[in-house]
Design an enzyme around this catalytic site. Structure first.
Site, PDB file in Angstrom:
ATOM      1  N   PHE A 231       0.781  -1.188  -0.060  1.00 40.22           N
ATOM      2  CA  PHE A 231       0.206   0.019  -0.002  1.00 40.22           C
ATOM      3  C   PHE A 231       0.690   1.451   0.099  1.00 40.22           C
ATOM      4  O   PHE A 231       0.796   1.983   0.943  1.00 40.22           O
ATOM      5  CB  PHE A 231      -0.949  -0.200   1.147  1.00 40.22           C
ATOM      6  CG  PHE A 231      -1.824  -1.407   1.389  1.00 40.22           C
ATOM      7  CD1 PHE A 231      -3.012  -1.227   0.746  1.00 40.22           C
ATOM      8  CD2 PHE A 231      -1.068  -2.187   2.272  1.00 40.22           C
ATOM      9  CE1 PHE A 231      -3.572  -2.620   1.059  1.00 40.22           C
ATOM     10  CE2 PHE A 231      -2.050  -3.238   2.288  1.00 40.22           C
ATOM     11  CZ  PHE A 231      -3.247  -3.619   1.923  1.00 40.22           C
ATOM     12  N   CYS A 342      -5.684   2.668  10.069  1.00 39.10           N
ATOM     13  CA  CYS A 342      -6.102   3.973  10.062  1.00 39.10           C
ATOM     14  C   CYS A 342      -7.785   4.057  10.149  1.00 39.10           C
ATOM     15  O   CYS A 342      -8.316   5.086   9.980  1.00 39.10           O
ATOM     16  CB  CYS A 342      -5.727   4.679   8.809  1.00 39.10           C
ATOM     17  SG  CYS A 342      -6.305   4.055   7.394  1.00 39.10           S
TER      18      CYS A 342
HETATM   19  N1  SAH Z   1       1.496   4.135   2.778  1.00 40.04           N
HETATM   20  C1  SAH Z   1       1.341   5.344   1.878  1.00 40.04           C
HETATM   21  C2  SAH Z   1      -0.199   5.669   2.263  1.00 40.04           C
HETATM   22  C3  SAH Z   1      -1.216   4.188   1.960  1.00 40.04           C
HETATM   23  S1  SAH Z   1      -2.845   4.945   1.923  1.00 40.04           S
HETATM   24  C4  SAH Z   1       2.050   6.519   2.223  1.00 40.04           C
HETATM   25  O1  SAH Z   1       3.019   6.531   3.090  1.00 40.04           O
HETATM   26  O2  SAH Z   1       1.800   7.254   1.635  1.00 40.04           O
HETATM   27  C5  SAH Z   1      -3.589   3.371   1.358  1.00 40.04           C
HETATM   28  C6  SAH Z   1      -3.045   3.222  -0.087  1.00 40.04           C
HETATM   29  O3  SAH Z   1      -3.683   1.672  -0.258  1.00 40.04           O
HETATM   30  C7  SAH Z   1      -3.587   3.877  -1.367  1.00 40.04           C
HETATM   31  O4  SAH Z   1      -2.731   4.318  -1.876  1.00 40.04           O
HETATM   32  C8  SAH Z   1      -4.719   2.776  -2.041  1.00 40.04           C
HETATM   33  O5  SAH Z   1      -4.532   3.334  -3.459  1.00 40.04           O
HETATM   34  C9  SAH Z   1      -4.126   1.496  -1.677  1.00 40.04           C
HETATM   35  N2  SAH Z   1      -4.778   0.482  -1.887  1.00 40.04           N
HETATM   36  C10 SAH Z   1      -6.275   0.166  -1.618  1.00 40.04           C
HETATM   37  N3  SAH Z   1      -6.711  -1.043  -1.730  1.00 40.04           N
HETATM   38  C11 SAH Z   1      -5.564  -1.725  -1.933  1.00 40.04           C
HETATM   39  C12 SAH Z   1      -5.353  -3.111  -2.484  1.00 40.04           C
HETATM   40  N4  SAH Z   1      -6.334  -4.171  -2.179  1.00 40.04           N
HETATM   41  N5  SAH Z   1      -3.917  -3.583  -2.752  1.00 40.04           N
HETATM   42  C13 SAH Z   1      -3.169  -2.425  -2.984  1.00 40.04           C
HETATM   43  N6  SAH Z   1      -3.298  -1.479  -2.715  1.00 40.04           N
HETATM   44  C14 SAH Z   1      -4.527  -0.849  -2.257  1.00 40.04           C
END
Ligand code: SAH
Length: 398
Positions: A231, A342
């Site tokens: 993520f 979160c």
């Molecule tokens: N770690 C990042 C913030 C993550 S926010 C930072 O430090 O900036 C959560 C992220 O999860 C988002 O970018 C979203 O696009 C992604 N996301 C949502 N569902 C997902 C999935 N099933 N698999 C992979 N990524 C996903």
């Protein structure tokens, strides 16, 4: 717009206590009766059955949160009131040394700053407002005027989130702007890196500012190590791990193609060459990595919010369990797991229990080294525990 009360909301006797204790959300279920036919976005007084004044707030019949409370005193919710709240919020960030010209900061964090439904993030000299309540949608001009006075920004952009729009009956789609609008992503500085942020179409207001300090804390553990960043969005954890932490290599995944394109651009911008960014579903990717026998010394998991309401909690806890289990399966013995949640409805205790369950299942000991939260420009308000949404545990897994 009227700043004085246009109605009264009488609270059920058995539901009064949270509001005396200054919790700012009056849900429909706590209400005995609404008197005076207030309009949505209008100011109302919240009173006990005996008619005693408890608090003043803004009414919205379309939201589950029928009244958002702003003051427990008999004062007017006028421009002066909002200005004082915003100035107080900005002064805190100033004291924290967070107003450096090239950086980014959360200036206003909703309930935590006494402004339920309003988020304001600063990216260099641009401001992005996230409108999370109908009351603030109706007061946007006032808020923008105050922000112009207090911050003298080059431009202000107001946006709203799709889910919240429907929950609150907010009409604002697309955006409203004042002053200049940046033509494309702008570069902000975080931990010595230049990070591209798309203020107009990026997730939330463009960047996850709450994880700022957690990225640094993680980077301290990664020297010479093989890191997996799940993520990853636009690469926050990965880039700090590579540059500041001197990781050997980083593999990073996100399901958003747009985020990965920006992440790659961010790597290039900073001359980072040992991070591999890929578009993938995190659960699928973890399973493939496990099957392929890939192992890492550090695994970061920072998923989106799994619990959008209290009723979704059991489902969310199962998802956290499954995700952390998969993460640990690709973690070398003695490796570090940086795991985040979160969801405001998942408490720290809940999250402990999830990790406990995983530890039992995989029969590996988990040592929690640091229990972290959001950066201090996202204060936790004790009277509104929902503001304590971000958990970030740094663990060692034996
Ligand atoms: N770690 C990042 C913030 C993550 S926010 C930072 O430090 O900036 C959560 C992220 O999860 C988002 O970018 C979203 O696009 C992604 N996301 C949502 N569902 C997902 C999935 N099933 N698999 C992979 N990524 C996903």
């Amino acid at each position: 717009m009227s700043h004085v009360s246009c109605g009264r909301v009488v609270i059920r006797s058995d539901r009064l206590r949270p509001f005396i204790e200054r919790h700012p959300w009056v849900r429909a279920t706590a209400i005995e009766v609404v008197e005076g036919n207030p309009h949505d976005g209008g100011v109302v007084d919240v009173v006990s059955r005996q008619g005693k004044f408890i608090a003043r707030g803004i009414y919205n019949s379309q939201s589950q949160i029928r009244v958002r409370l702003y003051t427990w005193q008999d004062e007017s919710l006028d421009e002066r009131f909002w200005r004082e709240r915003i100035e107080t919020a900005v002064a805190l960030r100033e004291q924290l040394g967070m107003l450096s010209p090239y950086g980014a900061t959360r200036l206003v964090f909703s309930e935590s700053d006494g402004l339920s439904g309003l988020i304001v993030d600063r990216y260099r000299d641009f401001l992005v407002i996230q409108v999370n309540s109908l009351g603030f949608e109706q007061r946007l001009e006032t808020i923008a005027r105050i922000l112009r006075d207090v911050m003298s920004p080059r431009g202000i952009i107001a946006r709203s989130d799709g889910d919240i729009r429907s929950q609150e009956g907010i009409a604002l789609e697309g955006m409203v702007t004042w002053g200049e609008v940046p033509p494309g992503p702008i570069l902000i500085q975080e931990h010595g890196l230049d990070i591209g942020v798309d203020l107009l179409t990026g997730q939330k207001t463009g960047f996850y500012l709450d994880q700022r300090d957690n990225r640094l804390a993680t980077a301290r553990l990664v020297k010479g190590k093989r890191v997996l960043d799940m993520f990853c969005y636009t690469g926050g954890f990965s880039l700090v791990a590579s540059r500041f932490g001197q990781a050997k290599e980083v593999w990073a995944f996100d399901s958003s193609e747009k985020a990965i394109i920006m992440a790659r651009a961010n790597a290039e911008q900073n001359g980072v060459t040992n991070v591999r960014f890929e578009v993938a579903d995190a659960f699928q990717a973890l399973k493939s990595l496990r099957e392929q026998g890939e192992r890492f010394d550090v695994v970061i998991v920072d998923p989106p919010k799994f619990a959008s309401g209290k009723s979704r909690l059991p489902e969310a806890l199962r998802a956290y369990h499954y995700l952390n289990r998969l993460a640990i399966d690709v973690l070398n013995p003695g490796g570090y797991l940086v795991t985040c949640s979160c969801s405001g409805y998942v408490t720290r205790e809940d999250f402990f229990n999830v990790l406990f369950g995983v530890s039992q299942q995989v029969k590996r000991d988990i040592q929690i080294l640091e229990q972290r939260g959001a950066a201090p420009d996202h204060p936790v308000l004790l009277t509104c525990r929902e503001t304590h949404y971000l958990k970030c545990f740094i663990c060692r897994v034996l």
